[in-house]
Design an enzyme around this catalytic site. Sequence first.
Site, PDB file in Angstrom:
ATOM      1  N   HIS A 259      10.957   7.754 -28.595  1.00  0.00           N
ATOM      2  CA  HIS A 259      10.227   7.696 -29.853  1.00  0.00           C
ATOM      3  C   HIS A 259       9.004   8.597 -29.793  1.00  0.00           C
ATOM      4  O   HIS A 259       8.644   9.115 -28.728  1.00  0.00           O
ATOM      5  CB  HIS A 259       9.783   6.256 -30.130  1.00  0.00           C
ATOM      6  CG  HIS A 259      10.921   5.277 -30.212  1.00  0.00           C
ATOM      7  ND1 HIS A 259      11.262   4.645 -31.384  1.00  0.00           N
ATOM      8  CD2 HIS A 259      11.802   4.828 -29.268  1.00  0.00           C
ATOM      9  CE1 HIS A 259      12.294   3.831 -31.159  1.00  0.00           C
ATOM     10  NE2 HIS A 259      12.639   3.925 -29.878  1.00  0.00           N
TER      11      HIS A 259
ATOM     12  N   SER B 266      17.392   9.648 -18.070  1.00  0.00           N
ATOM     13  CA  SER B 266      16.863  10.978 -17.770  1.00  0.00           C
ATOM     14  C   SER B 266      15.355  10.913 -17.634  1.00  0.00           C
ATOM     15  O   SER B 266      14.822   9.920 -17.143  1.00  0.00           O
ATOM     16  CB  SER B 266      17.286  11.968 -18.850  1.00  0.00           C
ATOM     17  OG  SER B 266      17.124  13.284 -18.373  1.00  0.00           O
TER      18      SER B 266
ATOM     19  N   ASP C 184      11.333   3.404 -22.529  1.00  0.00           N
ATOM     20  CA  ASP C 184      11.326   2.550 -21.345  1.00  0.00           C
ATOM     21  C   ASP C 184      11.461   3.448 -20.118  1.00  0.00           C
ATOM     22  O   ASP C 184      12.031   4.542 -20.203  1.00  0.00           O
ATOM     23  CB  ASP C 184      12.504   1.583 -21.376  1.00  0.00           C
ATOM     24  CG  ASP C 184      12.342   0.501 -22.432  1.00  0.00           C
ATOM     25  OD1 ASP C 184      11.386   0.592 -23.227  1.00  0.00           O
ATOM     26  OD2 ASP C 184      13.164  -0.424 -22.457  1.00  0.00           O
TER      27      ASP C 184
END
Length: 409
Positions: free
Chosen positions: A267, A378, A191
């Site tokens: 991911h 981050s 995200d």
Amino acid sequence: MAAAVARGGVAALLRSSLLTSCNFLIHENPCVRTGVLWKQPPSRTFFSDRKKLHTAPVGHAFRLRPFHVLVATGGGYAGYRKYEDYRLEQLEKRGIEVPVKLASEWEVALYKSVPTRLLSRAWGRLNQVELPTWLRKPVYSLYIWTFGVNMKEAAVEDLHHYRNLSEFFRRKLKPQARPVCCLHSVISPSDGKILNFGQVKNCEVEQVKGVTYSLESFLGPRISTEELHFSQAPPGNSFQQQLVTKEGNELYHCVIYLAPGDYHCFHSPTDWRVSHRRHFPGSLMSVNPGVARWIKELFCHNERVVLTGDWKHGFFSLTAVGATNVGSIRIYFDQDLHTNSPSYSKGSYNDFSFISNNNKEGIPMRKGEHLGEFNLGSTIVLIFEAPKDFKFHLKAGQKIRFGEALGSL
């Protein structure tokens, strides 16, 4: 003469009694102690057997040291920059283009003087402290309200389930919350917000529009081809040309910023094989869009973990960039990785190869598979090789979720 001696003895006794009384008043009576301190801070005396140990006067115990001045000025300047970032964000929301104004060398040095690595380690320890059950809901609710967290997507919505902040930050999502796009070759690994994307040109990568960093400084020296599953690149003069392994291909990049309220795991963005890990210790400056617009080569200053390997079109890399309070970067299949160590050598990096005599293939990753996590928010940077007809399905500044398409052929 005897009378004189007696008078002297009485005088000495009176003086001793008076000193004892004063000492009692100073050390035992709070009111008198306060009055005496106002005039002259008394020194404290401790008795050890027959020796007196004296300490510095109470009023002079604290001395202003250069470190305190450095932390105060650096912290104050960081606070000022936070305000500037907020102001610029509001201008962007109104559609007003914000001109690029890069930080000078002294401004970068001042910002780096703030002990962000120490603060990040302290934050990491605080995250591990188990909260009382009655305190969990108020604390997590405040965080949810502040950063707009959507708990309806969490695999466990009950806030009392999360024993500490670390567990809350690393919460898993419901399986149906992030469907993985099967129609496109590259998906978003997390995200976040798209800061920039496009082709790499002249060995420079844009962290935001108009602000670049060096490709070689970011990735480090090229890895030997023995660790990669493709042929030697055609001879070239530039670092960029050395990474492109197939004729007719180009090098592309995409920068995704994870805000504190975003899902913190990342991911695999495609089907690929990870053959090498390079860990760069470094600073832990903020990587929010305002700071990325202000500090040139910000991602090269900060601590980062570079994973490199190959996919069906050639070179592929994913880099997790650390930030303030995000010193901990975890890669699930790499147990030897330890980030935000107390000490490091400036400009150093640590290499680790996943290619061995027992493992010639490296670490195979499937698109959408769990890869790693941050402790807060981050940045993820993708740099990869693809044919010239590769197209991004993005626009700068847009919000994106893990599993959505980044681009395809």
